[in-house]
Design a protein around this motif. Sequence first.
Motif, PDB file in Angstrom:
ATOM      1  N   THR A 114     -17.589   0.842   1.451  1.00 36.31           N
ATOM      2  CA  THR A 114     -16.083   1.831   2.072  1.00 36.31           C
ATOM      3  C   THR A 114     -14.938   0.601   1.088  1.00 36.31           C
ATOM      4  N   PRO A 115     -13.774   1.550   0.654  1.00 35.75           N
ATOM      5  CA  PRO A 115     -12.934   1.284  -0.129  1.00 35.75           C
ATOM      6  C   PRO A 115     -11.996   0.521   0.025  1.00 35.75           C
ATOM      7  N   GLN A 116     -12.199  -1.233  -0.117  1.00 35.97           N
ATOM      8  CA  GLN A 116     -10.423  -1.882   0.570  1.00 35.97           C
ATOM      9  C   GLN A 116      -9.621  -2.012   0.237  1.00 35.97           C
ATOM     10  N   PHE A 117      -8.775  -0.688  -0.329  1.00 29.63           N
ATOM     11  CA  PHE A 117      -7.597  -1.576  -0.764  1.00 29.63           C
ATOM     12  C   PHE A 117      -7.662   0.568   0.289  1.00 29.63           C
ATOM     13  N   GLU A 118      -6.049  -0.019   0.133  1.00 25.97           N
ATOM     14  CA  GLU A 118      -4.754   1.795   0.732  1.00 25.97           C
ATOM     15  C   GLU A 118      -3.912   2.228  -0.453  1.00 25.97           C
ATOM     16  N   VAL A 119      -3.998   2.846  -0.764  1.00 30.95           N
ATOM     17  CA  VAL A 119      -3.362   3.797  -2.088  1.00 30.95           C
ATOM     18  C   VAL A 119      -1.224   4.021  -1.269  1.00 30.95           C
ATOM     19  N   LYS A 120      -0.279   4.365  -2.244  1.00 32.38           N
ATOM     20  CA  LYS A 120       0.658   4.651  -1.578  1.00 32.38           C
ATOM     21  C   LYS A 120       1.780   5.266  -2.436  1.00 32.38           C
ATOM     22  N   VAL A 121       1.679   6.069  -2.714  1.00 33.28           N
ATOM     23  CA  VAL A 121       2.475   7.291  -4.034  1.00 33.28           C
ATOM     24  C   VAL A 121       4.157   6.825  -3.300  1.00 33.28           C
ATOM     25  N   ILE A 122       4.655   6.742  -4.179  1.00 31.76           N
ATOM     26  CA  ILE A 122       6.342   6.329  -4.674  1.00 31.76           C
ATOM     27  C   ILE A 122       7.008   7.267  -5.113  1.00 31.76           C
ATOM     28  N   THR A 123       7.750   8.440  -4.855  1.00 32.26           N
ATOM     29  CA  THR A 123       8.008   9.999  -6.212  1.00 32.26           C
ATOM     30  C   THR A 123       9.736   9.739  -6.276  1.00 32.26           C
ATOM     31  N   SER A 124      10.050   9.586  -7.487  1.00 32.93           N
ATOM     32  CA  SER A 124      11.304   9.797  -7.982  1.00 32.93           C
ATOM     33  C   SER A 124      11.888  11.580  -8.129  1.00 32.93           C
ATOM     34  N   ILE A 125      12.778  12.606  -7.764  1.00 32.10           N
ATOM     35  CA  ILE A 125      12.629  13.140  -8.499  1.00 32.10           C
ATOM     36  C   ILE A 125      14.690  13.437  -9.133  1.00 32.10           C
ATOM     37  N   THR A 183       8.793  11.961 -11.185  1.00 33.78           N
ATOM     38  CA  THR A 183       8.138  10.617 -11.551  1.00 33.78           C
ATOM     39  C   THR A 183       7.394  10.213 -10.531  1.00 33.78           C
ATOM     40  N   ARG A 184       6.022   9.870 -10.203  1.00 41.09           N
ATOM     41  CA  ARG A 184       4.944   8.506  -9.223  1.00 41.09           C
ATOM     42  C   ARG A 184       4.314   7.538  -9.768  1.00 41.09           C
ATOM     43  N   TYR A 185       5.288   7.263  -8.439  1.00 39.05           N
ATOM     44  CA  TYR A 185       4.397   5.595  -9.148  1.00 39.05           C
ATOM     45  C   TYR A 185       3.310   5.068  -7.875  1.00 39.05           C
ATOM     46  N   ILE A 186       2.140   4.988  -8.319  1.00 38.44           N
ATOM     47  CA  ILE A 186       0.993   5.119  -7.685  1.00 38.44           C
ATOM     48  C   ILE A 186       1.125   3.684  -6.961  1.00 38.44           C
ATOM     49  N   PHE A 187       0.547   2.688  -6.014  1.00 35.91           N
ATOM     50  CA  PHE A 187       0.742   1.587  -5.503  1.00 35.91           C
ATOM     51  C   PHE A 187      -0.908   0.927  -5.775  1.00 35.91           C
ATOM     52  N   LYS A 188      -2.174   0.351  -5.076  1.00 35.10           N
ATOM     53  CA  LYS A 188      -2.839   0.254  -4.574  1.00 35.10           C
ATOM     54  C   LYS A 188      -2.261  -1.606  -3.643  1.00 35.10           C
ATOM     55  N   ARG A 189      -2.643  -1.421  -3.059  1.00 34.90           N
ATOM     56  CA  ARG A 189      -2.665  -2.850  -1.689  1.00 34.90           C
ATOM     57  C   ARG A 189      -4.334  -3.111  -1.261  1.00 34.90           C
ATOM     58  N   GLY A 190      -4.585  -4.601  -1.403  1.00 33.42           N
ATOM     59  CA  GLY A 190      -5.972  -5.147  -0.570  1.00 33.42           C
ATOM     60  C   GLY A 190      -6.130  -4.427   0.942  1.00 33.42           C
ATOM     61  N   MET A 191      -7.418  -4.594   1.526  1.00 30.55           N
ATOM     62  CA  MET A 191      -6.985  -3.976   2.988  1.00 30.55           C
ATOM     63  C   MET A 191      -8.226  -4.844   3.947  1.00 30.55           C
ATOM     64  N   VAL A 192      -7.886  -5.958   4.805  1.00 33.31           N
ATOM     65  CA  VAL A 192      -8.672  -6.827   5.559  1.00 33.31           C
ATOM     66  C   VAL A 192      -8.744  -5.865   6.792  1.00 33.31           C
ATOM     67  N   ASN A 193     -10.467  -5.779   6.866  1.00 28.94           N
ATOM     68  CA  ASN A 193     -11.285  -5.739   7.755  1.00 28.94           C
ATOM     69  C   ASN A 193     -11.033  -3.935   7.917  1.00 28.94           C
ATOM     70  N   ASN A 194     -11.206  -3.302   6.616  1.00 27.76           N
ATOM     71  CA  ASN A 194      -9.995  -1.566   6.344  1.00 27.76           C
ATOM     72  C   ASN A 194      -9.031  -1.407   7.399  1.00 27.76           C
ATOM     73  N   HIS A 195      -7.817  -2.695   7.323  1.00 28.40           N
ATOM     74  CA  HIS A 195      -6.858  -2.416   8.074  1.00 28.40           C
ATOM     75  C   HIS A 195      -6.002  -2.516   7.695  1.00 28.40           C
ATOM     76  N   ALA A 196      -4.878  -2.207   7.113  1.00 28.30           N
ATOM     77  CA  ALA A 196      -3.792  -2.640   5.984  1.00 28.30           C
ATOM     78  C   ALA A 196      -3.007  -4.538   6.922  1.00 28.30           C
ATOM     79  N   PRO A 197      -3.095  -5.096   5.563  1.00 26.99           N
ATOM     80  CA  PRO A 197      -2.532  -5.801   6.194  1.00 26.99           C
ATOM     81  C   PRO A 197      -1.401  -6.253   6.774  1.00 26.99           C
TER      82      PRO A 197
END
Length: 164
Positions: free
Chosen positions: A28-39, A150-164
């Motif tokens: 199971t992936p231990q992170f989440e991904v978020k995309v920020i977009t500038s137009i 432009t798309r900025y793609i981020f990741k962040r670790g998760m704790v117990n499959n939930h965002a910190p």
Amino acid sequence: MKKSIIAGIVAIAIMFSAAAQNEPEADTPQFEVKVITSIESIVPLGLGRSRLISTDSTRDYTEFSSEQTEVDNTRNRTKRKDIRVKDFEETKLLNFFNAGGIRFQNIAANDAVISSKLTAMLAEGWELIFVTSAVESDAGESDNQGIFITRYIFKRGMVNNHAP
């Protein structure tokens, strides 16, 4: 004494079992991904709209996906309204062009605003992992359209499959 040893072994087994249930699966992936977009608009005379877009809303892509096969090539019937996100953050940016042409102060202002957002994301524990951009440029007198995205793609670790 024998009963207390058995009781101790049972207690330890229960603790290990409970701990194992709280441990995420190894695959199971231990992170989440978020995309920020500038137009950013590259429409002449500054008539376009430029924005920085982000959201905390989530979507499960599988709800909007279908698999095409040789046997079943049924069209995906997902309704656009079901995919659409209505809760998002929209930050105004300036257009690249004004009546005099390229406005370099606007580009510098956009850089400052975007840098502020990226710095805030990093402070929240997000790690910038990828940036991609594209342009659909003004094709001359008859077009008068264009954006720089432009798309900025981020990741962040998760704790117990939930965002910190």
